[in-house]
Every structure is written in C-alpha cells, then in structure tokens.
Design a protein around this motif. Structure first.
Motif, mmCIF file in Angstrom:
data_model
loop_
_atom_site.group_PDB
_atom_site.id
_atom_site.type_symbol
_atom_site.label_atom_id
_atom_site.label_comp_id
_atom_site.label_asym_id
_atom_site.label_seq_id
_atom_site.Cartn_x
_atom_site.Cartn_y
_atom_site.Cartn_z
ATOM 1 N N ARG A 100 16.512 -10.543 -4.617
ATOM 2 C CA ARG A 100 15.817 -9.382 -4.791
ATOM 3 C C ARG A 100 15.563 -8.121 -4.589
ATOM 4 O O ARG A 100 16.088 -8.165 -2.837
ATOM 5 C CB ARG A 100 13.877 -10.442 -3.860
ATOM 6 N N PRO A 101 15.256 -7.165 -4.821
ATOM 7 C CA PRO A 101 15.706 -5.531 -4.269
ATOM 8 C C PRO A 101 14.697 -5.794 -2.935
ATOM 9 O O PRO A 101 13.384 -6.095 -3.081
ATOM 10 C CB PRO A 101 15.177 -4.586 -4.917
ATOM 11 N N THR A 102 14.614 -4.642 -2.244
ATOM 12 C CA THR A 102 13.742 -5.211 -0.875
ATOM 13 C C THR A 102 13.111 -2.690 -0.736
ATOM 14 O O THR A 102 12.111 -3.235 0.299
ATOM 15 C CB THR A 102 14.914 -4.447 0.124
ATOM 16 N N ALA A 103 13.178 -3.144 -1.834
ATOM 17 C CA ALA A 103 12.792 -1.341 -1.988
ATOM 18 C C ALA A 103 12.499 -1.340 -3.800
ATOM 19 O O ALA A 103 13.591 -1.470 -4.377
ATOM 20 C CB ALA A 103 13.321 -0.647 -1.342
ATOM 21 N N VAL A 104 11.312 -0.553 -4.092
ATOM 22 C CA VAL A 104 10.643 0.148 -5.293
ATOM 23 C C VAL A 104 10.835 1.682 -5.433
ATOM 24 O O VAL A 104 10.420 2.100 -4.742
ATOM 25 C CB VAL A 104 9.658 -0.840 -5.780
ATOM 26 N N ASP A 131 6.212 -4.523 4.502
ATOM 27 C CA ASP A 131 5.947 -6.117 4.752
ATOM 28 C C ASP A 131 7.515 -7.140 4.245
ATOM 29 O O ASP A 131 8.878 -6.637 4.536
ATOM 30 C CB ASP A 131 5.445 -7.002 5.098
ATOM 31 N N ASP A 132 6.991 -6.980 2.936
ATOM 32 C CA ASP A 132 8.049 -7.602 2.176
ATOM 33 C C ASP A 132 8.824 -7.049 1.275
ATOM 34 O O ASP A 132 9.573 -7.404 0.571
ATOM 35 C CB ASP A 132 6.973 -8.931 1.394
ATOM 36 N N ILE A 133 8.610 -6.020 0.887
ATOM 37 C CA ILE A 133 8.869 -4.549 0.253
ATOM 38 C C ILE A 133 8.281 -3.079 -0.161
ATOM 39 O O ILE A 133 7.445 -3.084 0.901
ATOM 40 C CB ILE A 133 8.996 -5.371 -1.554
ATOM 41 N N SER A 134 9.155 -2.464 -0.041
ATOM 42 C CA SER A 134 8.560 -1.352 0.204
ATOM 43 C C SER A 134 8.002 -0.170 -0.235
ATOM 44 O O SER A 134 9.199 -1.254 -1.735
ATOM 45 C CB SER A 134 9.744 0.226 1.197
ATOM 46 N N VAL A 135 7.771 0.748 -0.923
ATOM 47 C CA VAL A 135 7.724 1.351 -2.234
ATOM 48 C C VAL A 135 8.092 2.762 -2.286
ATOM 49 O O VAL A 135 7.007 3.017 -0.952
ATOM 50 C CB VAL A 135 6.060 1.219 -2.740
ATOM 51 N N THR A 136 8.458 3.978 -3.412
ATOM 52 C CA THR A 136 8.735 4.921 -2.707
ATOM 53 C C THR A 136 7.264 5.917 -4.180
ATOM 54 O O THR A 136 7.984 5.086 -4.993
ATOM 55 C CB THR A 136 9.239 6.222 -2.182
ATOM 56 N N GLY A 137 7.210 7.396 -4.522
ATOM 57 C CA GLY A 137 6.956 7.554 -5.505
ATOM 58 C C GLY A 137 7.195 9.050 -5.374
ATOM 59 O O GLY A 137 8.386 9.272 -4.523
#
Lengths: 338, 338
Positions: free
Chosen positions: B242-246, B270-276
């Motif tokens: 699974r990717p760790t960031a979106v 905690d489980d996955i980062s997100v950026t916009g």
DNA sequence: GACCCGAAGTGTTACGTATAACGTCCCTCT
DNA sequence: AGAGGGACGTTATACGTAACACTTCGGGTC
C-alpha cells in the motif's frame, strides 16, 4: 476582396455577394421571406461565411437600443451556489437569445454603487442576487428592468422578486431537531445585514416558540470558517447549560462550527448535532457528513431569468417561492440523556 | 427640457448648456484644455449632472472601435480559485479604466466554441484560464488579443501566457514527502486532459525518480469529491504494497481521498499522508487540516491582466512564473515503520 | 497697416447596422 | 389593353458619439 486587416462588415459581404447592404441585413437577420429570393439569400450566406463575417454588436446595439444582454449581480463567487445560479440563468437566457454577464459585486474594486462602470456592457436588464438595499438605488436610478433574487419582497422598491422558500427550510430543520428531542439550540448566525439571514432567524424563532421549553442562543460570525470557529467556541464556553444542537446559517459556518467542536472535544453528533444550509460540496466533505438544506441554485437562476424576461416582455412574472429540501446526514442525532 | 421618457444624449446636454454637441464631447472626454474656456466647461458639466447624462456605450464603442472591456474565460466557478483570479484581474483593470466581463465556459450552455455569442459584449481582449486548446482556436479566429493563464507556454498558438509555478509546488510536495521518508506514492490525478494536470504528473515523476527505490501509482478521477472517493478506494484496495501517501492534483480531490481513507479505516496522517493543491477554504475545513500548495489566485489574475494590457499596448508582457508555497498542516507525517 | 496666431468654439462626418420607404419588373385578372 | 399586385430588391436614414477641419475674433509683431 476586403482588407484582411479589419473585420468584414455587412457592406463587405454585400459587395462579395453582389447585393446591397440592406439585403445582407435582411438575409442574416432572418427577415427576408418574400423580400429576397432563395438563391440570392444563399449567395449572401455563403459570402458571409467565406468572409468570416460577424455582425458588429456595438452597431447593432446602437441601432436597436437593445442588447439582449442582462447583468447578473452576485455578492461573491466564493461558493458554488452562485455558479449554479449563473448556470441556470444563462441556460434560460440562451434559449431566448440572451447573454448573461456576470458581475461579482466588489468589496474593494471600484465603486460598488456603479456596477456598470465596471461591466461596461450595455444592458437590457439586471438580476441582483442577495444584494444589500443601498446597492439597489444606483441600479434603480438607471430605470433598468430589475429582478431581485433572495430579497425582501415587500421592500424591493417595487422590483420583481424571486425567492427560495428558506423559511420553510429552516422550519424543516427545526422540526427535525425538535423531533429528535433537542430543546436548547445554538443559532450560529451570519453577521451580515441581509434579508436572507433575517428570514432564517425569524423562522427559527417562530418554529421553536411553538414548542414549550425551548431555548435559542445566538452567536454571530462573519461568513468564514475561522470566524465561525471563534464565534462557536466563545458561545459554547459561556456559562449555562450547553446547547445540544448548532443550527448554522449556511454550510460554511457549519464547517467552522465543526472545527470549534473538535477543538472543544465534542463529538458530532453524539455530543452535539449540527445543521447547515446550502448543501455545498463542502457538506459531504465534512466528517460526519452535514445535515443541511438543499437549495436548487440552478432552478433559482432559471426562475430569476424567466422573471426578468417576463418583465422585459411587459408581462407579470409568476410568483411562488422555490421549495427547498432537508437532507438528513450524519451530523444530527438525538441528544444524549443529560 | 429633454423628454424624460428616454435617456438624455450629449446633444441634450449641449442644448441645455447652450453649446454644441462637439463641445460637450470635448469637455466630458477631458480633452478640452485650450479648446474650451473653464466657465463653459463648468456649464457643460453642471448641465450633464442635472440631466443625469450617461454616455451611450454602444455609440462610443461603435465610434472608437474599442470598448475598454475584456473577457475573462474560466472553466467553472465551482471553486473560489477563479473568484480570486477575477478579483485580481478586475482590480488591475479598474486601475486602467477597463472593465472585466466574466465568462464561465459552459458545459451545457450554448456552443462552447463561441463565448462571444453568450457574452455579447464587444471586447478588446480575452484572458482565458485553464482552457483546452480547441476552445482557443475559436478565440484566435477573432484575432482578439489573448492571454492564456495556466497553459502550455510552447503550445499556446503564440499567445502570451502567465503561469503559476506549479511544477515547483509539486517539487516542494515531493521533497516534503521524501524528506518524511515516504517512498510509495499514490498520485490521485484529475481525469481531465489539460496542461495544468500534465505538469503535475511530469513534475512528480521527475522529482521522485531522483531518489532510488521510489514508486508512483496513478489513479485518475473526475474532479469531484465522489469521483475521487471511488478512484482512491479502488486504487488502495488493489493488490501490492500500500502507498504511504496520496498526492492529489487539487484540494477537492483530496477531500474525496479523505472520505475513501475513512471508509477504508485508514487514519490520516498516522496510516497514510495526504496532500492537495490550491489551498481552498476546504483545506482547513478537513480534519486533519490538509497539507497543500498555496496558489495566489489574485496575484495570478493581476499578472494576467497586466499581460493583456501590455499586449493591447503593443508591449511585450513580462515573463516569469508566479511562485507558490507549500503549506504544511496536519495531513502529512512520516510513514509508520512497516 | 498687413500679418500671424492662439483661444474658443462650431459644422460635419463616419463608425456598422436595421428598417421604412421607395422602385422595378413581370404575371395575372377583368 | 390597362390596372393591380406580388416578387425582389435598392436607397436613404437614424441611432449617439468622437474627432477632424474649419471659422471667428481679439491682440501682438514687424
């Protein structure tokens, strides 16, 4: 051959087709039945196409005195609501050969009292949405046909009005919360002097008053997430029994309320319920999704344009508020037993 | 006394002031120094004021061939980004005596190939923001001065372009995530053929490739919360690590990603980062607040209008992309140890 | 006294379009 | 055969403005 440096005129087309300028105007204006032969008409049309002729709108406007263009004045474009209003208005306008020019009423740009200095188009009429009364007088001074959206029907200087039935939406919110058992409500109100927000306050008060033992506390905030955040935080940390639900004047305020509640450690909807109004995309981006009132912005714009077309036609616009619909999502639940 | 049923013309003013129409035009056009005496000029001005004279714009446009009005074409008004572009453009325009007409390019309204049929104003120039190339050809066919915002500088048919340095924004995002230790990235890309999104993909790929052991998976979604939700859900339930960031092409997509992650039981950050990318109001309404790239929409609009004014003036617009800034908030954190 | 010049205006025109008013033909009716 | 009338156009005009070219007049120059 006409000069390619300047746009071809109807006279250039006439020259190319071997007819008079008047004939060109007749053919292209679709007023030629019985006045010009089909073969000549076709010759004119192909000449116009070959030259890439496009009528000079300024000249047409000068001649006709009408522009088939109307102005839509909106307070801001910071929510997609007004995008919907524009879309609906533009659709109806296009069906009738009209164009719509959009004028976001400025807060710092130019003189707000004179929209026409900024949108320099010549206009046949104006639709103004959610505008303050003082901006109206300038518009009225021009004697332009005017339709007001989202405005006090009794105080609109005689202009036609089209409204969403927001009072009914607030009633549905109140009924929903009362039905769940809520009695103490915080009303997070927009700190903007406008009829549309007065309606919300009045409708909420009226419907809550019908049930004994209810209580409304009011907090005022500018329409921004941060403004709503601080207003909500202050209101909920004040002494006295805590409200079990927050009724917000619109979805954006609700987003601020969410943040305040998170900061206070209150869980939605377990500890406190929240409602909005608008049903923006934002409403479903929140966690939990926001219970709110859906406004049909496009229909609103369509009805507004239909009303303006009626006024331009000398007809009376049809009345009747546009119904709105409560959308129940995850942000409302029965209050916890005290 | 002029008829009150119709608007007063410059001739009415001339009559009232006892001068010729030409004198009125000189005085009101502010071209009278040395041609008309101060006392006469004042008489003309008061007459104009008393009659409520307002020049007929159609006539002026016909005479001058210019309108001091430009068109701003935007793809939609569903985010406040374009509201900012308009605000900036309108401010600069007003400083130079220009007006701005806003044209939200329709998806269902009229022929998108002919903006001018809908916005019937006569125009001096056009600013087109984030438009597809085929819409351009219609505009270029009119030989109107054109400035393109957010478009491929090498493929803009020779029109001037003004751009945000989005590639650098994406680089900052990549550097931020790589610095935190992320190696497997899901790129949630807008499923819209547009240069502005191609730039994101290329920049992301380029900067990730500089670090060994990195991997980009791409999911495409229409720019809507629901579209992003399903695309993200599918991508993350696919087999493989699974990717760790979106990394999302814009904030709206990020909002959809949030919903998908919640539904999958994954916690941000905690489980996955997100950026916009955009830094809309939405970014701070999300929980946790979104790490994103701030675009200065108003400056963008200002620069666009300045470029158009330069083109109208026969000058070359100044180049240089507008810098953007990474805003780190709560949606990014180091990946958990595997 | 002839000359020129600037101040202070006015008369006229053109921008491109839509339309009212006016001509021709030619065919048909009586 | 003469009148009437459609079919097919054209000519002329006006919309309101800005700007060019021109006039008038009083005073200064040589």
């Amino acid at each position: 051959m006409a000069r390619s440096s300047t746009r071809p005129t109807s006279r250039d087309v006439a020259l190319a087709a071997g007819v008079s300028q008047a004939a060109v105007s007749l053919v292209l204006g679709d007023k030629w039945r019985g006045r010009v032969s089909e073969t000549t008409a076709e010759r004119v049309r192909t000449a116009a196409r070959d030259l890439g002729y496009r009528p000079n709108l300024a000249a047409r406007h000068l001649r006709l005195g009408r522009t088939r263009t109307v102005l839509l004045v909106v307070p801001a474009l910071t929510t997609e609501f007004f995008a919907g209003v524009y879309t609906g208005a533009a659709r109806v306008a296009a069906e009738h050969g009209f164009g719509v020019v959009l004028y976001p009423s400025p807060e710092g740009i130019g003189p707000a009292r004179d929209p026409f200095a900024s949108a320099q188009a010549a206009l046949d009429g104006v639709i103004a949405s959610s505008m303050a009364a003082d901006a109206l007088t300038a518009i009225r001074g021009d004697q332009l046909p005017l339709v007001m959206l989202d405005s006090d029907p009794t105080g609109s200087l005689g202009a036609a009005t089209v409204n969403l039935d927001i009072a009914d939406g607030v009633r549905q919110v109140a009924a929903h919360l009362l039905g769940l058992g809520h009695r103490r409500i915080l009303h997070l109100a927009a700190d903007v002097p406008s009829w549309t927000f007065d309606v919300r306050a009045k409708a909420l008060a009226a419907h809550m008053a019908a049930v004994p033992g209810t209580e409304i506390r009011t907090a005022r905030a500018p329409i921004s997430i941060d403004g709503a955040l601080t207003a909500t935080e202050t209101a909920l940390t004040a002494p006295g029994p805590r409200p079990t639900a927050v009724v917000c004047d619109d979805d954006k305020l609700a987003a601020g309320a969410y943040k305040a509640l998170r900061r206070l450690g209150l869980r939605i909807p377990d500890d406190i319920s929240v409602t909005g109004l608008d049903d923006l995309a934002l409403a479903t981006a929140l966690d939990p999704e926001l219970t709110t009132v859906r406004l049909d912005a496009e229909l609103f714009g369509e009805r507004g344009m239909q009303a303006l077309l009626a006024v331009l036609d000398g007809r009376r616009p049809d009345g009747g508020d546009i119904p709105v619909e409560l959308v129940v999502r995850g942000s409302t639940a029965p209050p916890r037993a005290p």
